[in-house]
Scaffold this motif. Structure first.
Motif, PDB file in Angstrom:
ATOM      1  N   VAL A 101     -24.455  32.235 -42.676  1.00 26.18           N
ATOM      2  CA  VAL A 101     -23.239  32.596 -41.950  1.00 26.18           C
ATOM      3  C   VAL A 101     -23.330  32.139 -40.496  1.00 26.18           C
ATOM      4  O   VAL A 101     -22.417  31.484 -39.965  1.00 26.18           O
ATOM      5  CB  VAL A 101     -23.004  34.121 -42.002  1.00 26.18           C
ATOM      6  N   LEU A 133     -21.156  28.947 -38.821  1.00 24.51           N
ATOM      7  CA  LEU A 133     -20.312  29.112 -37.637  1.00 24.51           C
ATOM      8  C   LEU A 133     -20.694  28.097 -36.562  1.00 24.51           C
ATOM      9  O   LEU A 133     -19.826  27.488 -35.923  1.00 24.51           O
ATOM     10  CB  LEU A 133     -20.447  30.532 -37.085  1.00 24.51           C
ATOM     11  N   ARG A 190     -16.046  27.422 -40.198  1.00 27.00           N
ATOM     12  CA  ARG A 190     -15.727  28.840 -40.078  1.00 27.00           C
ATOM     13  C   ARG A 190     -15.299  29.457 -41.408  1.00 27.00           C
ATOM     14  O   ARG A 190     -15.712  30.572 -41.743  1.00 27.00           O
ATOM     15  CB  ARG A 190     -14.622  29.013 -39.033  1.00 27.00           C
ATOM     16  N   ALA A 209     -18.222  30.161 -43.559  1.00 28.68           N
ATOM     17  CA  ALA A 209     -18.963  31.310 -43.042  1.00 28.68           C
ATOM     18  C   ALA A 209     -18.262  32.619 -43.383  1.00 28.68           C
ATOM     19  O   ALA A 209     -18.911  33.619 -43.733  1.00 28.68           O
ATOM     20  CB  ALA A 209     -19.134  31.181 -41.533  1.00 28.68           C
ATOM     21  N   LEU A 210     -16.946  32.633 -43.300  1.00 31.77           N
ATOM     22  CA  LEU A 210     -16.186  33.842 -43.585  1.00 31.77           C
ATOM     23  C   LEU A 210     -16.329  34.266 -45.039  1.00 31.77           C
ATOM     24  O   LEU A 210     -16.368  35.469 -45.341  1.00 31.77           O
ATOM     25  CB  LEU A 210     -14.715  33.631 -43.239  1.00 31.77           C
ATOM     26  N   GLY A 255     -19.712  35.848 -45.275  1.00 33.41           N
ATOM     27  CA  GLY A 255     -19.673  37.076 -44.496  1.00 33.41           C
ATOM     28  C   GLY A 255     -18.902  38.179 -45.195  1.00 33.41           C
ATOM     29  O   GLY A 255     -19.289  39.354 -45.143  1.00 33.41           O
ATOM     30  N   GLU A 311     -20.239  41.829 -46.042  1.00 33.15           N
ATOM     31  CA  GLU A 311     -19.485  43.009 -45.634  1.00 33.15           C
ATOM     32  C   GLU A 311     -19.244  43.923 -46.821  1.00 33.15           C
ATOM     33  O   GLU A 311     -19.373  45.152 -46.728  1.00 33.15           O
ATOM     34  CB  GLU A 311     -18.154  42.575 -45.016  1.00 33.15           C
ATOM     35  N   LEU A 315     -22.797  39.575 -39.334  1.00 31.51           N
ATOM     36  CA  LEU A 315     -21.500  40.225 -39.155  1.00 31.51           C
ATOM     37  C   LEU A 315     -21.095  40.253 -37.682  1.00 31.51           C
ATOM     38  O   LEU A 315     -19.915  40.077 -37.343  1.00 31.51           O
ATOM     39  CB  LEU A 315     -21.554  41.631 -39.730  1.00 31.51           C
ATOM     40  N   LEU A 370     -19.717  36.958 -36.739  1.00 29.94           N
ATOM     41  CA  LEU A 370     -18.325  36.819 -37.176  1.00 29.94           C
ATOM     42  C   LEU A 370     -17.388  37.604 -36.267  1.00 29.94           C
ATOM     43  O   LEU A 370     -16.262  37.158 -35.988  1.00 29.94           O
ATOM     44  CB  LEU A 370     -18.194  37.298 -38.624  1.00 29.94           C
ATOM     45  N   HIS A 371     -17.812  38.762 -35.798  1.00 27.69           N
ATOM     46  CA  HIS A 371     -17.007  39.513 -34.822  1.00 27.69           C
ATOM     47  C   HIS A 371     -16.796  38.698 -33.559  1.00 27.69           C
ATOM     48  O   HIS A 371     -15.681  38.624 -33.018  1.00 27.69           O
ATOM     49  CB  HIS A 371     -17.709  40.834 -34.497  1.00 27.69           C
ATOM     50  N   THR A 373     -14.300  35.789 -34.383  1.00 26.69           N
ATOM     51  CA  THR A 373     -12.924  36.109 -34.764  1.00 26.69           C
ATOM     52  C   THR A 373     -12.263  37.165 -33.887  1.00 26.69           C
ATOM     53  O   THR A 373     -11.027  37.255 -33.846  1.00 26.69           O
ATOM     54  CB  THR A 373     -12.888  36.632 -36.213  1.00 26.69           C
ATOM     55  N   TRP A 398     -15.840  43.362 -38.583  1.00 27.07           N
ATOM     56  CA  TRP A 398     -17.189  42.801 -38.701  1.00 27.07           C
ATOM     57  C   TRP A 398     -18.164  43.621 -37.862  1.00 27.07           C
ATOM     58  O   TRP A 398     -19.274  43.933 -38.310  1.00 27.07           O
ATOM     59  CB  TRP A 398     -17.196  41.347 -38.251  1.00 27.07           C
TER      60      TRP A 398
END
Length: 429
Positions: free
Chosen positions: A105, A109, A114, A117-118, A121, A125, A181, A184-185, A188, A193
């Motif tokens: 992930v 990124l 992206r 990765a999402l 991720g 999650e 995570l 990712l936060h 985004t 996340w």
């Protein structure tokens, strides 16, 4: 480091699901752009980095794209090689190690992929929010409502079989999922996340905290839910992971007293710094107090350099790694130097870049560049088999954990991070 060695180490991560893993003797080749040519200067770090990032990023994205649709997914940690049916390794056939996927992930990124990765991720999650506790390993592939435990049908026993380590929860693996995570936060701005990462961190503080502030955090849980075994040893590597996670959560203003938890992890990490030799001990013995001096671990020497605010004195651990772990231009996991561990060599390249040691970074990254498999992943090792000095699990009576030469998602992700100069322990600046 995940599917190549089944190991209960001070870092608690298991890397291969069977000691009988067949060696793979096919060797990768360096990109023509960076291959050494007699009479010509070595390629620059930028040239090597571009070649490595192109190969590593492309390989990971292809694995994601191979799963149709946009559903969450987890990637298998180890590729099969032509002619290798994995007939004797059912535990690896569909194994998606949490650590490897978390690394993927962060690396994807950094690669600019992206959406890929999402997808990974989202699967992490889902595991964080819906499983009783985050497992070390899940089944690779698309994820529906719930992530699936990895397992296989054993014809000899005429029953479904699952692996105790894979069903366990290593503290460091939980931390790495939280780091993914949080990345990712950061990418985004979505609080979902961050909040999932905070839940994972909360599991660590609730289940592995020592009694005193300086006690740090224990290794986690081994085995199945019916009879889980608490792991009493503590890991310097885990402490690094947790300092990063807790500090990032505090910076992200997640609910909780994360600065206090970061300080707790840092106290334990500081206690593992051996000033006389200039390196970090691997951690403690199972009693959680006695220093483990039986072996040396490469990764903690590099990862410590990546922590925000790392003291300059810790740079001596890099010199220690060069003295004790070096194998040519690469590095072994432990001090017997019986072969090159390519994940650790990629970590070295990134640590050198962070320290501003460009020539050393180029040499290490070029070493990794020469070890891509035909299908695009970096091999776990250069040699057919190397030792770790560690045991497979709590019941082991010897150092029976090994790494084998197989194409590895974790090594590939570290190669991409090193090539792109992306520190996984802190938010991109």
């Amino acid at each position: 480091m995940s599917g190549a060695v089944l190991r209960q180490a001070s870092d608690g991560k298991v890397r291969v699901a069977a000691a009988a893993l067949l060696s793979v003797l096919c060797f990768g080749a360096a990109s023509p752009a960076i291959a050494a040519t007699p009479g010509k200067p070595a390629a620059s770090l930028d040239t090597v980095a571009r070649a490595v990032s192109t190969q590593a990023c492309g390989a990971m994205k292809r694995r994601v794209d191979a799963v149709p649709g946009k559903a969450p997914l987890l990637l298998r940690s180890y590729d099969e090689m032509p002619g290798d049916t994995n007939a004797d390794l059912p535990a690896l056939r569909t194994a998606a190690f949490t650590y490897d996927n978390a690394l993927a992930v962060i690396a994807l990124l950094a690669c600019g992929h992206r959406e890929a990765a999402l997808r990974i991720g989202a699967a992490l999650e889902r595991a964080a929010l819906r499983d009783t506790r985050l497992r070390n390993t899940y089944r690779a592939g698309a994820v529906e409502d719930a992530v699936l435990a990895n397992g296989w049908w054993d014809a000899a026993q005429n029953r479904w079989v699952e692996d105790a380590y894979q069903s366990g929860t290593a503290t460091g693996n939980v931390a790495w999922a939280a780091l993914a995570l949080l990345a990712l936060h950061e990418a985004t701005g979505e609080v979902r996340w961050r909040d999932a990462a905070a839940k994972l961190a909360g599991w660590v503080t609730a289940n592995t905290s020592g009694v005193k502030p300086e006690d740090g955090f224990s290794g986690g849980v081994d085995g199945f839910d019916a009879a889980p075994v608490t792991l009493g040893w503590k890991s310097s590597e885990h402490a690094i992971d947790l300092v990063a996670v807790f500090g990032w959560l505090a910076d992200a203003k997640a609910a909780g007293d994360w600065n206090t938890q970061a300080a707790r992890a840092r106290r334990f990490l500081d206690s593992q710094w051996d000033a006389a030799s200039g390196h970090f001990l691997i951690g403690t013995l199972p009693d959680g107090r006695s220093p483990n001096r039986a072996t040396s671990a490469l990764d903690v020497q590099w990862w410590a350099q990546m922590l925000p605010g790392a003291p300059k004195d810790w740079r001596r651990a890099m010199r220690y790694a060069e003295r004790v772990h070096a194998v040519g231009a690469g590095f072994d996991f432990n001090e017997d130097r019986d072969g090159e561990w390519l994940e650790g060599t990629a970590q070295a390249a990134l640590a050198y870049r962070i320290a501003g040691e460009t020539d050393a970074a180029r040499r290490s990254l070029a070493e990794v560049a020469a070890q891509f498999s035909p299908d695009g992943y970096v091999f776990a090792t250069r040699e057919a088999k190397i030792t770790t000095g560690l045991a497979i699990g709590p019941a082991s009576t010897s150092a029976d954990a090994y790494y084998y030469r197989r194409p590895h998602l974790g090594a590939t992700a570290w190669a991409a991070l090193a090539a792109l100069n992306r520190n996984p322990f802190r938010a991109p600046r």
